[in-house]
Scaffold this motif. Structure first.
Motif, mmCIF file in Angstrom:
data_model
loop_
_atom_site.group_PDB
_atom_site.id
_atom_site.type_symbol
_atom_site.label_atom_id
_atom_site.label_comp_id
_atom_site.label_asym_id
_atom_site.label_seq_id
_atom_site.Cartn_x
_atom_site.Cartn_y
_atom_site.Cartn_z
ATOM 1 N N MET A 31 0.785 -1.135 0.016
ATOM 2 C CA MET A 31 -0.028 -0.098 0.065
ATOM 3 C C MET A 31 0.927 1.275 0.063
ATOM 4 N N ASP A 32 0.743 2.096 -1.061
ATOM 5 C CA ASP A 32 1.562 3.296 -1.186
ATOM 6 C C ASP A 32 0.814 4.458 -0.475
ATOM 7 N N ILE A 33 1.447 4.585 0.854
ATOM 8 C CA ILE A 33 0.648 5.836 1.680
ATOM 9 C C ILE A 33 0.889 7.200 0.854
ATOM 10 N N SER A 34 2.205 7.269 0.461
ATOM 11 C CA SER A 34 2.639 8.789 -0.157
ATOM 12 C C SER A 34 1.491 9.048 -1.263
ATOM 13 N N PHE A 35 0.923 7.846 -2.032
ATOM 14 C CA PHE A 35 0.142 8.155 -3.223
ATOM 15 C C PHE A 35 -1.416 8.653 -2.587
ATOM 16 N N ILE A 36 -1.541 7.713 -1.623
ATOM 17 C CA ILE A 36 -2.888 8.193 -0.919
ATOM 18 C C ILE A 36 -2.682 9.616 -0.440
ATOM 19 N N GLU A 37 -1.785 10.079 0.184
ATOM 20 C CA GLU A 37 -1.651 11.389 0.881
ATOM 21 C C GLU A 37 -1.697 12.484 -0.546
ATOM 22 N N LYS A 38 -1.142 12.161 -1.475
ATOM 23 C CA LYS A 38 -0.910 13.228 -2.573
ATOM 24 C C LYS A 38 -2.272 13.476 -3.414
ATOM 25 N N PHE A 39 -3.170 12.287 -3.670
ATOM 26 C CA PHE A 39 -4.236 12.507 -4.178
ATOM 27 C C PHE A 39 -5.657 12.533 -3.387
ATOM 28 N N ALA A 40 -5.383 12.507 -1.970
ATOM 29 C CA ALA A 40 -6.602 12.455 -1.134
ATOM 30 C C ALA A 40 -7.286 13.854 -1.530
ATOM 31 N N PRO A 41 -6.649 14.728 -1.877
ATOM 32 C CA PRO A 41 -7.589 16.210 -1.969
ATOM 33 C C PRO A 41 -8.409 16.161 -3.252
ATOM 34 N N MET A 42 -7.878 15.442 -4.263
ATOM 35 C CA MET A 42 -8.698 15.216 -5.476
ATOM 36 C C MET A 42 -10.095 14.523 -4.926
ATOM 37 N N TYR A 43 -10.135 13.514 -4.119
ATOM 38 C CA TYR A 43 -11.163 12.855 -3.878
ATOM 39 C C TYR A 43 -12.096 13.799 -2.843
ATOM 40 N N ALA A 44 -11.472 14.515 -1.985
ATOM 41 C CA ALA A 44 -12.307 15.525 -1.218
ATOM 42 C C ALA A 44 -13.108 16.521 -2.572
ATOM 43 N N LYS A 45 -12.302 17.167 -3.301
ATOM 44 C CA LYS A 45 -13.132 17.976 -4.365
ATOM 45 C C LYS A 45 -14.225 17.055 -5.159
#
Length: 220
Positions: free
Chosen positions: A1-15
């Motif tokens: 599981m790539d945590i850095s990937f989740i942190e990077k693209f989490a704002p896209m999911y929020a939007k």
């Protein structure tokens, strides 16, 4: 599981979640209006309109939202009617949701005892006053569980909006999977996003049902 990937693209999911909420909210509010009007038509058995409402309900409930969106987005332009992606989503969700809301509201209206209606008429309340002061308050309280279930169902149905190029949660997830092949991470964020959206409704529905049962027990 790539945590850095989740942190990077989490704002896209929020939007995307905000867009999903706004479209779902518009569709649900319009579904309530359509459902209540159709329920009143069926409840009062208004000739002419009753068969029209029945046909609409059958068509709506027996065709998937995906097919309805395809018709609105791809077929209507051939007839000279061009709608934006968001307009198609709101109309499609309203068309589907209205039929489910109608069933919930109509069942709730029919649950009000005839003796209460006759009592209201006996004290010279008009038909409109009886509906406003006697039938609707009781029917709306009875409809809460079904109403909340319909709201959750309609929010989950927004997952097909990506088919008409709306940048909702599913659209973002599919886009990230196609670009970065991070399937597990993208789907995990998608599942968490829908969970966060639906959990408050589940909690509110639970407490509303408990309060309704308590009120019914107290009245008895």
């Amino acid at each position: 599981m790539d945590i850095s990937f989740i942190e990077k693209f989490a704002p896209m999911y929020a939007k995307a979640a905000l867009l999903t909420i706004w479209v779902a909210l518009a569709g649900i509010l319009l579904s309530i209006v359509v459902g209540l009007l159709c329920a009143l038509v069926k409840y009062y058995k208004i000739k002419g309109l009753q068969h029209l409402v029945g046909s609409y309900i059958e068509l709506s409930r027996n065709t998937p939202l995906l097919i309805q969106l395809f018709f609105l987005y791809f077929a209507l332009p051939n007839l000279g009617i061009k709608l934006s992606s968001l307009q198609c989503c709101v109309i499609g969700l309203t068309f589907l949701g209205g039929s489910y809301m109608e069933e919930t509201f109509r069942s709730a209206l029919e649950s009000v005892g005839k003796t209460q209606i006759e009592s209201a008429m006996s004290i010279a309340l008009t038909r409109a006053q009886t509906m406003r002061y006697v039938i609707l308050p009781q029917a709306l309280s009875v409809s809460i569980p079904g109403f909340c279930a319909n709201v959750m169902f309609l929010i989950k149905e927004t997952s097909v909006f990506s088919i008409v190029a709306v940048a909702d949660l599913m659209y973002v997830a599919k886009d990230l999977i196609g670009l970065y092949y991070k399937t597990d991470e993208a789907l995990l964020m998608l599942a968490i996003s829908y969970f966060v959206l639906l959990l408050p409704i589940t909690v509110l529905s639970y407490f509303a049902e408990r309060r309704l049962r308590y009120a019914q027990f107290a009245n008895n």
